[in-house]
Motif scaffolding. Structure first.
Motif, PDB file in Angstrom:
ATOM      1  N   SER A  29       0.874  -1.013  -0.090  1.00  0.00           N
ATOM      2  CA  SER A  29      -0.159   0.031   0.054  1.00  0.00           C
ATOM      3  C   SER A  29       0.862   1.287  -0.044  1.00  0.00           C
ATOM      4  CB  SER A  29      -0.934   0.089   1.323  1.00  0.00           C
ATOM      5  OG  SER A  29      -0.174   0.141   2.447  1.00  0.00           O
ATOM      6  N   ILE A  30       1.932   1.269  -0.204  1.00  0.00           N
ATOM      7  CA  ILE A  30       2.999   2.179   0.033  1.00  0.00           C
ATOM      8  C   ILE A  30       2.686   3.287  -1.145  1.00  0.00           C
ATOM      9  CG2 ILE A  30       5.497   2.848  -0.500  1.00  0.00           C
ATOM     10  CD1 ILE A  30       6.345   0.597   1.274  1.00  0.00           C
ATOM     11  N   PRO A  31       2.572   3.145  -2.295  1.00  0.00           N
ATOM     12  CA  PRO A  31       2.184   4.003  -3.252  1.00  0.00           C
ATOM     13  C   PRO A  31       0.798   4.715  -2.905  1.00  0.00           C
ATOM     14  CG  PRO A  31       2.870   2.243  -4.559  1.00  0.00           C
ATOM     15  CD  PRO A  31       2.592   1.737  -3.037  1.00  0.00           C
ATOM     16  N   LEU A  32      -0.153   4.234  -2.399  1.00  0.00           N
ATOM     17  CA  LEU A  32      -1.168   4.893  -1.873  1.00  0.00           C
ATOM     18  C   LEU A  32      -1.188   5.540  -0.743  1.00  0.00           C
ATOM     19  CD1 LEU A  32      -3.739   1.877  -2.565  1.00  0.00           C
ATOM     20  CD2 LEU A  32      -3.553   4.122  -3.827  1.00  0.00           C
ATOM     21  N   ILE A  33       0.022   5.305   0.203  1.00  0.00           N
ATOM     22  CA  ILE A  33       0.163   6.143   1.255  1.00  0.00           C
ATOM     23  C   ILE A  33       0.902   7.201   0.977  1.00  0.00           C
ATOM     24  CG2 ILE A  33       1.640   6.278   3.466  1.00  0.00           C
ATOM     25  CD1 ILE A  33       1.126   3.283   3.754  1.00  0.00           C
ATOM     26  N   ALA A  34       1.843   7.138  -0.113  1.00  0.00           N
ATOM     27  CA  ALA A  34       2.401   8.474  -0.584  1.00  0.00           C
ATOM     28  C   ALA A  34       1.435   9.323  -1.087  1.00  0.00           C
ATOM     29  CB  ALA A  34       3.649   7.846  -1.398  1.00  0.00           C
ATOM     30  N   GLN A  35       0.552   8.590  -2.108  1.00  0.00           N
ATOM     31  CA  GLN A  35      -0.449   9.589  -2.533  1.00  0.00           C
ATOM     32  C   GLN A  35      -1.382  10.267  -1.390  1.00  0.00           C
ATOM     33  OE1 GLN A  35      -4.389   8.349  -5.026  1.00  0.00           O
ATOM     34  NE2 GLN A  35      -2.530   8.361  -6.320  1.00  0.00           N
ATOM     35  N   ALA A  36      -1.923   9.561  -0.754  1.00  0.00           N
ATOM     36  CA  ALA A  36      -2.702  10.214   0.406  1.00  0.00           C
ATOM     37  C   ALA A  36      -2.111  11.313   1.261  1.00  0.00           C
ATOM     38  CB  ALA A  36      -3.298   9.184   1.282  1.00  0.00           C
ATOM     39  N   TYR A  37      -0.842  11.100   1.708  1.00  0.00           N
ATOM     40  CA  TYR A  37       0.127  11.943   2.295  1.00  0.00           C
ATOM     41  C   TYR A  37       0.112  13.441   1.555  1.00  0.00           C
ATOM     42  CZ  TYR A  37       3.928  14.162   4.811  1.00  0.00           C
ATOM     43  OH  TYR A  37       4.566  14.840   5.464  1.00  0.00           O
ATOM     44  N   ALA A  38       0.710  13.138   0.315  1.00  0.00           N
ATOM     45  CA  ALA A  38       0.768  14.377  -0.582  1.00  0.00           C
ATOM     46  C   ALA A  38      -0.380  15.050  -0.761  1.00  0.00           C
ATOM     47  CB  ALA A  38       1.519  13.921  -2.012  1.00  0.00           C
ATOM     48  N   ALA A  39      -1.525  14.129  -0.899  1.00  0.00           N
ATOM     49  CA  ALA A  39      -2.908  14.929  -1.157  1.00  0.00           C
ATOM     50  C   ALA A  39      -3.469  15.870  -0.424  1.00  0.00           C
ATOM     51  CB  ALA A  39      -3.819  13.707  -1.698  1.00  0.00           C
ATOM     52  N   ALA A  40      -3.148  15.019   1.009  1.00  0.00           N
ATOM     53  CA  ALA A  40      -3.741  15.735   2.329  1.00  0.00           C
ATOM     54  C   ALA A  40      -2.852  17.320   2.595  1.00  0.00           C
ATOM     55  CB  ALA A  40      -3.532  14.971   3.383  1.00  0.00           C
ATOM     56  N   LEU A  41      -1.772  17.123   2.079  1.00  0.00           N
ATOM     57  CA  LEU A  41      -0.846  18.518   2.334  1.00  0.00           C
ATOM     58  C   LEU A  41      -1.100  19.349   1.262  1.00  0.00           C
ATOM     59  CD1 LEU A  41       2.779  16.983   3.400  1.00  0.00           C
ATOM     60  CD2 LEU A  41       0.959  18.022   4.860  1.00  0.00           C
ATOM     61  N   TYR A  42      -1.437  18.882   0.097  1.00  0.00           N
ATOM     62  CA  TYR A  42      -1.648  19.751  -1.132  1.00  0.00           C
ATOM     63  C   TYR A  42      -3.018  20.503  -0.789  1.00  0.00           C
ATOM     64  CZ  TYR A  42      -3.186  21.033  -5.731  1.00  0.00           C
ATOM     65  OH  TYR A  42      -3.912  21.789  -6.728  1.00  0.00           O
ATOM     66  N   ARG A  43      -3.967  19.691  -0.444  1.00  0.00           N
ATOM     67  CA  ARG A  43      -5.475  20.006  -0.294  1.00  0.00           C
ATOM     68  C   ARG A  43      -5.179  21.371   0.689  1.00  0.00           C
ATOM     69  NH1 ARG A  43     -10.142  17.404  -0.422  1.00  0.00           N
ATOM     70  NH2 ARG A  43      -9.179  15.420  -0.454  1.00  0.00           N
ATOM     71  N   GLU A  44      -4.629  21.207   1.822  1.00  0.00           N
ATOM     72  CA  GLU A  44      -4.417  22.476   2.641  1.00  0.00           C
ATOM     73  C   GLU A  44      -3.807  23.657   1.812  1.00  0.00           C
ATOM     74  OE1 GLU A  44      -1.906  21.193   5.871  1.00  0.00           O
ATOM     75  OE2 GLU A  44      -3.203  19.981   6.893  1.00  0.00           O
ATOM     76  N   ASN A  45      -3.002  23.496   1.242  1.00  0.00           N
ATOM     77  CA  ASN A  45      -2.132  24.442   0.400  1.00  0.00           C
ATOM     78  C   ASN A  45      -3.229  25.179  -0.644  1.00  0.00           C
ATOM     79  OD1 ASN A  45      -0.522  25.298  -2.538  1.00  0.00           O
ATOM     80  ND2 ASN A  45       0.575  26.061  -0.742  1.00  0.00           N
ATOM     81  N   PHE A  46      -3.781  24.133  -1.400  1.00  0.00           N
ATOM     82  CA  PHE A  46      -5.017  24.698  -2.330  1.00  0.00           C
ATOM     83  C   PHE A  46      -6.065  25.524  -1.816  1.00  0.00           C
ATOM     84  CE2 PHE A  46      -8.689  23.860  -4.921  1.00  0.00           C
ATOM     85  CZ  PHE A  46      -7.769  24.138  -6.355  1.00  0.00           C
TER      86      PHE A  46
END
Length: 387
Positions: A29-46
């Protein structure tokens, strides 16, 4: 104990990641963890940049409406057009080489961006769309040519054409946005958030034989490192919208992790928590006082840091501190780190993103400050900006 961490790819930013780079385990599940982490941080910036908007993640298998009719109109066109126009089969490729018209080729599957930001900018009368792709450093070039470029081409081609035609018809009835602007996401993950610990199964922290983490440091091989929150990147950069990570794994026997020291640090922080001190605001001199009051622990940790495994120290301490700082969320962090299937991750998508973005930065900040205080007292220089 190894004399020096295995630097893996040998890239210029390996020191940021702490070495011990390994291939991403298959079917994990590592690619999905990376995606979820990056998406969550990006959402805050967006949402800091746009008031009216929404962020969509690929694992949300069915994109839904936003409730805003203009954004929903844009989403409708994006979902409909975001596809391969012909199936990339051997037969289709051969027909394409022969000059067969696209209408006679077998249609391809629908594709989705890893992360998509969609916003309405009323003063500029524009609908903005941002694309974010997350991949490993080993697949960087393929991600640029096979994901970023073709997906942006679709957004800037048929989506833009069809959507702006629809907006033109709507503008005959009132004041609506006139243009659609698509680009790679300008956000770049900051150095303080690049290391992502993968927590062991709940309740086994002190018995764990290996430490695992992701590192987004490889991003800076293709995109500029943010300096004081400022990013200097040309808008037409081919890597704009790209985040890259690497996978790392180190065993206790390789780095001689001082487990007893970390267990004592966890107890000390738990005591501080019971004293109603907010952990994220605990001043640096409090950690300095801890090391001064526990010189034997300081000596062990400084000896550990001296062999060049500062990043591993931060990851290991973060694992031990997670139950204190994250509470019940630590169990979720453990669950997603050992999840074997994509379905297990996708089913918890929202909770995963919330836990990763809410607690991981706080856990890592606390671990970095504690390790940094020990290194300072021991006369060591921070390694690769890890703390």
């Amino acid at each position: 104990m190894s004399e020096a961490p295995d630097s893996g790819s040998g890239g210029p930013f390996d020191a940021l990641c702490g070495g011990f780079k390994k291939p991403v385990p298959r079917n994990s599940s590592i690619p999905l963890i990376a995606q979820a982490y990056a998406a969550a941080l990006y959402r805050e910036n967006f949402f800091q940049r746009y008031t009216l908007g929404e962020v969509f993640v690929e694992t949300e298998y069915r994109w839904v409406g936003t409730g805003n009719p203009l954004l929903d109109l844009a989403l409708k066109h994006i979902v409909a057009e975001m596809r391969n126009y012909y199936a990339k089969t051997q037969e289709n490729r051969a027909l394409a080489r022969q000059g067969t018209p696209a209408v006679k080729l077998k249609e391809g599957r629908y594709i989705r961006p890893d992360v998509l930001g969609l916003a309405l900018d009323i003063p500029r009368r524009t609908l903005f769309c941002e694309l974010l792709e997350i991949s490993t450093i080993d697949q960087a070039k393929e991600t640029i040519t096979g994901d970023l470029v073709p997906k942006l081409a679709i957004l800037r081609g048929p989506v833009k054409t069809l959507l702006e035609e629809a907006l033109l018809r709507m503008n005959q009835q009132g004041s609506f946005p006139q243009t659609f602007d698509a680009s790679g996401a300008p956000w770049i993950i900051p150095p303080s958030l690049i290391i992502v610990p993968l927590f062991p199964e709940a309740g086994t922290a002190t018995a764990s034989t290996r430490f695992r983490w992701l590192c987004f440091g490889p991003t800076y091989q293709y995109r500029p490192m943010p300096f004081a929150g400022i990013v200097s990147e040309p808008p037409d950069s081919p890597a704009r919208g790209l985040l890259l990570y690497s996978y790392h794994e180190a065993g206790i026997n390789e780095v001689a992790v001082p487990q007893e020291v970390f267990v004592k640090m966890r107890k000390w922080l738990a005591d501080k928590q019971r004293a109603a001190i907010r952990l994220e605001l605990l001043p640096l001199n409090s950690y300095t006082q801890y090391w001064q009051q526990n010189p034997d622990d300081l000596k062990r940790l400084v000896g550990y840091l001296a062999v060049g495994v500062a990043a591993v120290a931060v990851v290991a301490l973060a694992v031990w501190l997670a139950p204190v700082i994250a509470g019940s969320a630590a169990a979720l962090l453990s669950e997603i780190a050992v999840a074997a299937s994509a379905e297990a991750m996708i089913a918890q998508g929202t909770a995963v993103a919330a836990a990763l973005s809410t607690f991981l930065p706080q856990i890592m900040r606390t671990a970095q400050m504690a390790i940094g205080a020990a290194a300072s007292l021991g006369g060591l220089q921070p390694v690769g900006g890890a703390y």
